[in-house]
Enzyme design. Structure first.
Site, PDB file in Angstrom:
ATOM      1  N   HIS A  61      -7.456  -1.670  -7.690  1.00  0.00           N
ATOM      2  CA  HIS A  61      -7.741  -0.567  -6.768  1.00  0.00           C
ATOM      3  C   HIS A  61      -7.192  -0.951  -5.411  1.00  0.00           C
ATOM      4  O   HIS A  61      -7.438  -2.059  -4.933  1.00  0.00           O
ATOM      5  CB  HIS A  61      -9.249  -0.340  -6.677  1.00  0.00           C
ATOM      6  CG  HIS A  61      -9.641   0.607  -5.582  1.00  0.00           C
ATOM      7  ND1 HIS A  61      -9.050   1.833  -5.420  1.00  0.00           N
ATOM      8  CD2 HIS A  61     -10.562   0.506  -4.583  1.00  0.00           C
ATOM      9  CE1 HIS A  61      -9.595   2.450  -4.382  1.00  0.00           C
ATOM     10  NE2 HIS A  61     -10.508   1.671  -3.860  1.00  0.00           N
ATOM     11  N   HIS A  76      -5.893   0.820  -1.328  1.00  0.00           N
ATOM     12  CA  HIS A  76      -5.735   1.979  -0.444  1.00  0.00           C
ATOM     13  C   HIS A  76      -4.281   1.984   0.026  1.00  0.00           C
ATOM     14  O   HIS A  76      -4.012   2.216   1.199  1.00  0.00           O
ATOM     15  CB  HIS A  76      -6.685   1.887   0.748  1.00  0.00           C
ATOM     16  CG  HIS A  76      -8.123   2.129   0.405  1.00  0.00           C
ATOM     17  ND1 HIS A  76      -9.044   2.563   1.327  1.00  0.00           N
ATOM     18  CD2 HIS A  76      -8.797   2.003  -0.760  1.00  0.00           C
ATOM     19  CE1 HIS A  76     -10.243   2.674   0.740  1.00  0.00           C
ATOM     20  NE2 HIS A  76     -10.119   2.335  -0.521  1.00  0.00           N
ATOM     21  N   ASP A 127      10.030   5.132 -16.059  1.00  0.00           N
ATOM     22  CA  ASP A 127      10.080   3.804 -16.669  1.00  0.00           C
ATOM     23  C   ASP A 127       8.680   3.217 -16.827  1.00  0.00           C
ATOM     24  O   ASP A 127       8.470   2.315 -17.643  1.00  0.00           O
ATOM     25  CB  ASP A 127      10.917   2.850 -15.802  1.00  0.00           C
ATOM     26  CG  ASP A 127      12.419   3.001 -16.029  1.00  0.00           C
ATOM     27  OD1 ASP A 127      12.823   3.510 -17.094  1.00  0.00           O
ATOM     28  OD2 ASP A 127      13.192   2.605 -15.133  1.00  0.00           O
ATOM     29  N   HIS A 173      -9.549   9.498  -1.638  1.00  0.00           N
ATOM     30  CA  HIS A 173      -9.880   8.085  -1.658  1.00  0.00           C
ATOM     31  C   HIS A 173      -8.594   7.259  -1.819  1.00  0.00           C
ATOM     32  O   HIS A 173      -7.981   6.911  -0.811  1.00  0.00           O
ATOM     33  CB  HIS A 173     -10.900   7.838  -2.779  1.00  0.00           C
ATOM     34  CG  HIS A 173     -11.501   6.479  -2.777  1.00  0.00           C
ATOM     35  ND1 HIS A 173     -12.761   6.203  -3.212  1.00  0.00           N
ATOM     36  CD2 HIS A 173     -10.986   5.282  -2.402  1.00  0.00           C
ATOM     37  CE1 HIS A 173     -13.011   4.908  -3.092  1.00  0.00           C
ATOM     38  NE2 HIS A 173     -11.948   4.336  -2.595  1.00  0.00           N
ATOM     39  N   TYR A 195      14.713  -2.253 -23.747  1.00  0.00           N
ATOM     40  CA  TYR A 195      14.932  -2.822 -22.417  1.00  0.00           C
ATOM     41  C   TYR A 195      14.421  -4.262 -22.390  1.00  0.00           C
ATOM     42  O   TYR A 195      13.391  -4.570 -22.982  1.00  0.00           O
ATOM     43  CB  TYR A 195      14.186  -1.983 -21.383  1.00  0.00           C
ATOM     44  CG  TYR A 195      14.313  -2.472 -19.970  1.00  0.00           C
ATOM     45  CD1 TYR A 195      15.338  -2.006 -19.145  1.00  0.00           C
ATOM     46  CD2 TYR A 195      13.414  -3.393 -19.446  1.00  0.00           C
ATOM     47  CE1 TYR A 195      15.450  -2.450 -17.835  1.00  0.00           C
ATOM     48  CE2 TYR A 195      13.528  -3.842 -18.136  1.00  0.00           C
ATOM     49  CZ  TYR A 195      14.549  -3.364 -17.335  1.00  0.00           C
ATOM     50  OH  TYR A 195      14.664  -3.806 -16.046  1.00  0.00           O
TER      51      TYR A 195
END
Lengths: 232, 232, 232, 232
Positions: free
Chosen positions: D95, D97, D120, D171, D229
């Site tokens: 998480h 910001h 991708d 958020h 790839y």
């Protein structure tokens, strides 16, 4: 340039696009060609730049794309590079997902030639390819990417020597040059003028291009017989 | 300032515009003048900043532009600098293609004086020149660039002491000052206020300029007889 | 906190705003207050940050603004800081011309509270002052700057504890906190949320503020009796 | 992966989001899970990244969220991570910001899949959650944040394996992956494509998404049985 010198140059060009801030994660690749030997040297696929060594650079045949030297698989974009070397007379190619040039590719907008920074390096707009068809994407996708670039230049009457850069629609930029280093320089300038052009579009959506004679003056100040920029 | 001190100062100013992030590749140049000796010192043309040494700085005659010291060719922008030294009473000049100031030049928009950061250094908008004509571009292009700058100040009734910066249309900024260092400072501030002004135009297209008395207060807080900023 | 500790703290806070990228050239200043001794410590005027030593910090009387310690002149913004200390119960103040927050000041737009990053630090929009009048600018300008900030909070019914930041119209941000370090943290957050809000305004001009209960939840998660963020 | 290896990996992932420029101050956190032992390891609440040591990482029960190892309080976002681990089959969560992804969250706009850089890594748009209700915010807020993410994927028919990222309205982003490192990689790519998409919206508000077959080709080039790839 001997084999080892070319290998070193291609390795350095791959490092240079990272140092120039044009690469995030493992996006992007640089290659160089030895037309006498008929081989192209290119970054291996999906290898972290920080771990890339000169001996990891892969050599493939310019005609058939088969690996002729190296233990790793070449970049998945290898067929795109090969088509460009076959159609254009360049010695080096760089592909990045550099942030702002790729945003123009995603917006399917050319990077217009709006000033002398651009004109010093590219004689006119940097064009965008058409979308690939379903057949082109689901078939030999990377090869077809190269073919639509070449098509864009042929049908648009553009010179790959005068405009050594293109945006592949919804993908990102390819640049080229007389060698891998010049291709890197073009990739750097392209991202720089893309950032300026993004600002121009944000602050003055109706701004017009400068006169062609200004563009010509700057391009020809640095390129061709009448060039007078730098130490000669 | 003796010859060697001026040479060192001009060399340092050229390094300073790189360190300040105002330069990509070999764009840009800084110069200084010794009016008593009648010479201008300037960066050589197309030399990489990383390789630039003080002894590479080229001295040319202020009157005729001929090289009087140095083994390299002077910057191709030399005639522009010379015209500015002849018309304005400055001691140093900086030219860059700094990203946002050049974007304003490409948009042919002035950098408006929208706040105190700008007013602390420039007493009003930083103007844009008119386009050069075909004759001006195809003739003595770099000299004519200097002449349209001077024209812009004369016809606009602008003081080069109060607004020590200009944007050449579709090209980029020139700044000046009492010496090369002050010209560098002005180049840094110009890019900074250009970035702020680009944001203002993006978030508030109808924002109005502040009152002239606020601009005057800030400019005069730092300049002239009544200045009270800093240690005096 | 003893005298030397406060001096050191104010010196460090001045360094911290540079390290955080909030300062270009010599713009900006940080101060701290010792309310028992009735003195404010602040950066001297126009001194380069790189050369600033702890002993250069100037102490002035909280009541009369006279220098009580130090050989240099205090920041020209000293009277603004003093008015804020007199009206608000804070222990430290920071003033910068940080790029995006200052652009909002130049656009005379508040930095709206659009999300939890903002609400974690400021309980609502960061307001803009009214323009100063000609009399206020031509008179005790810096003191009047402080007074219009205080007026903005009083007339808007705003709490300086809940919103510890303001934009002075066409100038830039002031932030405060329980000490100089918290004022620096607020200056950093303010620039960060200003950048986010500039992007929001560019990509979604009609975006609405979040509900007040979300803002309250985040602010109160970190502030006051019911806070539960961090190690307590 | 043994206990110490997981602790080290979670600690490194927390450092990596700082090094990647995704974190300002102490915003953000990374976690990893050991499903066999039924524990999640996560950053402690409000600890400065520079001071964070591997032994500070807190272990909590995957079922009940109780601390099973560590002397510090776990991140206040712990209940959000737990709900995601319970609903999605991932091994790591991040998480942040991060500036531009959070701006999209504040604008309540998805990050559209506009090109191959995005495709991708994410097979389609990165969605935004609905607003939380007053009851959800004033109740078990952090747990409810996790529940609205899971709701967004279930009701939208989205696969958390194919789109391993979400924006929580007003958020910021959460990303996940097979382990904490892949979650970090997704957080980096998300911020990168958010910056590109912000530019696209600014320069070409009407730009259309690329064809689904292009997105599929790129996603499947790197993921699943037919991937080709990298070095395999």
């Amino acid at each position: 340039m001997g084999d080892e010198a070319l290998r070193e140059a291609v390795w350095r060009a791959n490092q240079a696009i990272v140092e120039a801030g044009l690469v995030t994660l493992s996006f992007g690749n640089a290659s160089g060609v030895d037309r006498d030997r008929g081989v192209m040297l290119i970054k291996p696929s999906g290898v972290a730049y920080a771990e890339l060594r000169p001996e990891d650079i892969v050599a493939v045949g310019l005609d058939d794309g088969r690996v002729v030297e190296g233990n790793l698989r070449p970049s998945s974009d290898t067929p795109t590079h090969l088509e460009l070397y076959r159609a254009f007379g360049c010695g080096g190619i760089v592909h990045t997902h550099s942030e702002t040039a790729s945003a123009f590719a995603q917006a399917r907008l050319p990077i217009r030639c709006m000033g002398t920074t651009h004109a010093d390096h590219f004689r006119g707009d940097v064009p965008v390819t058409r979308d690939l068809t379903r057949e082109e994407v689901e078939g030999e996708y990377e090869r077809n990417t190269g073919l639509v670039i070449v098509e864009r230049f042929r049908e648009g009457g553009l010179s790959p020597e005068e405009v050594a850069a293109v945006l592949v629609a919804n993908h990102g930029p390819f640049t080229w040059g007389k060698d891998a280093f010049e291709a890197v320089e073009h990739a750097r300038v392209l991202e720089y003028v893309a950032r300026m052009e993004a600002t121009v579009r944000a602050i003055a959506p109706d701004a017009a291009r400068p006169a062609a004679f200004l563009v010509d003056r700057h391009f020809l100040r640095k390129h061709g017989k009448a060039a007078y920029y730098g130490q000669r």
